[in-house]
Design a protein around this motif. Structure first.
Motif, short mmCIF file in Angstrom:
data_model
loop_
_atom_site.label_atom_id
_atom_site.label_comp_id
_atom_site.label_asym_id
_atom_site.label_seq_id
_atom_site.Cartn_x
_atom_site.Cartn_y
_atom_site.Cartn_z
N GLY A 1 -4.48 28.94 71.03
CA GLY A 1 -5.87 29.21 70.70
C GLY A 1 -6.03 29.82 69.33
O GLY A 1 -6.95 29.48 68.57
N THR A 2 -5.11 30.73 68.96
CA THR A 2 -5.14 31.35 67.64
C THR A 2 -4.90 30.31 66.54
O THR A 2 -5.55 30.33 65.50
CB THR A 2 -4.09 32.46 67.54
OG1 THR A 2 -4.34 33.44 68.56
CG2 THR A 2 -4.11 33.13 66.18
N ALA A 3 -3.94 29.40 66.80
CA ALA A 3 -3.65 28.35 65.81
C ALA A 3 -4.85 27.43 65.62
O ALA A 3 -5.18 27.04 64.49
CB ALA A 3 -2.43 27.55 66.26
N ILE A 4 -5.52 27.06 66.72
CA ILE A 4 -6.67 26.16 66.62
C ILE A 4 -7.88 26.87 66.02
O ILE A 4 -8.53 26.37 65.09
CB ILE A 4 -7.04 25.60 68.01
CG1 ILE A 4 -5.88 24.78 68.57
CG2 ILE A 4 -8.30 24.73 67.92
CD1 ILE A 4 -6.04 24.40 70.03
N GLY A 5 -8.18 28.05 66.57
CA GLY A 5 -9.35 28.78 66.08
C GLY A 5 -9.17 29.33 64.68
O GLY A 5 -10.16 29.57 63.96
N GLY A 6 -7.92 29.53 64.27
CA GLY A 6 -7.65 30.07 62.93
C GLY A 6 -7.58 29.01 61.86
O GLY A 6 -7.41 29.32 60.68
N ALA A 7 -7.66 27.74 62.25
CA ALA A 7 -7.64 26.65 61.28
C ALA A 7 -9.07 26.24 60.95
O ALA A 7 -10.00 26.48 61.72
CB ALA A 7 -6.87 25.46 61.85
N ASP A 8 -9.24 25.64 59.80
CA ASP A 8 -10.57 25.21 59.37
C ASP A 8 -10.87 23.84 59.95
O ASP A 8 -10.84 22.81 59.25
CB ASP A 8 -10.62 25.18 57.83
CG ASP A 8 -12.03 24.92 57.32
OD1 ASP A 8 -12.98 25.09 58.12
OD2 ASP A 8 -12.18 24.55 56.14
N LEU A 9 -11.16 23.80 61.25
CA LEU A 9 -11.39 22.54 61.95
C LEU A 9 -12.85 22.41 62.35
O LEU A 9 -13.53 23.40 62.62
CB LEU A 9 -10.52 22.47 63.22
CG LEU A 9 -9.01 22.56 63.06
CD1 LEU A 9 -8.34 22.52 64.43
CD2 LEU A 9 -8.47 21.45 62.17
#
Length: 224
Positions: free
Chosen positions: A144-152
């Motif tokens: 979740g941190t990887a997904i939410g922390g990316a500019d997606l």
């Protein structure tokens, strides 16, 4: 987005190669109410992964980890460092609990009652093992941190959660779906796999968590 998917792959494998839920799945498939309980367990397993990963994706996004600033990158790196350290501690603790040579591996007491599980209990167990179990929860937090922390974009975030879920749930989904198609052929291979996992589940999980912990540590150090 490709970079995020690359970060998610080892985390998804960490959830997928979890011996206890795989053993639980096999025991349900060998139980009298195999079809109903195994499907409900799969539904709970998938739902737990989706819910936990989505919650931490939203938290990471609303916390501003995806704004591209130096502060957000540093925060994300520190989160990965902390998660990496926690996973290393879990791996060491797990390794210390491995059975001695000639000793039978201890399994959760609830496994003895799987034969009498109702559909609701199977659903709840699947959810708890994926969303509440500490090892899998840490993987979902990291994902979740990887997904939410990316500019997606929202669509890309949804696809990322879906890809993570498909891979993470695959080792439970494949036996269940395969059993529905060819249950008689799979009984013996599943029983052999259960025996091997029961004997080696601690060692498998310890090494797997150790590797993922080191990966997260490396990503965290690289981001500082």
């Amino acid at each position: 987005m490709n970079g995020v998917l690359g970060d998610l792959l080892p985390l998804a494998l960490g959830v997928a190669i979890s011996p206890v839920p795989i053993i639980a799945t096999i025991l349900m498939l060998l139980a009298p109410q195999a079809r109903g309980t195994s499907i409900d367990f799969l539904v709970g397993w998938v739902a737990g992964i989706v819910v936990a990963t989505t919650i931490f994706t939203v938290i990471a996004s609303t916390a501003g980890l995806d704004d591209g600033s130096d502060d957000s990158s540093t925060t994300s790196a520190w989160i990965k460092l902390v998660l990496g350290v926690l996973l290393l501690l879990v791996a060491v603790r797990q390794w210390g609990r491995r059975p001695k040579p000639g000793e039978e591996a201890a399994l959760p007491k609830w496994m003895a009652a799987i034969d009498s599980f109702t559909f609701v209990k199977a659903l709840g167990l699947g959810f708890l093992l994926s969303a509440v179990n500490p090892k899998n929860l840490l993987m979902c937090v990291a994902a979740g941190t990887a997904i939410g922390g990316a500019d997606l974009s929202t669509g890309e975030a949804v696809v990322s959660v879906a890809v993570f879920t498909v891979i993470a749930a695959s080792t439970v989904a494949l036996p269940v779906l395969g059993f529905l198609v060819a249950h008689e052929r799979l009984r013996h291979p599943l029983d052999e796999l259960r025996t091997w996992l029961q004997a080696n589940n601690v060692a498998v999980m310890s090494v797997l968590v150790l590797v993922i912990g080191v990966v997260l540590l490396g990503q965290g150090i690289g981001g500082l």
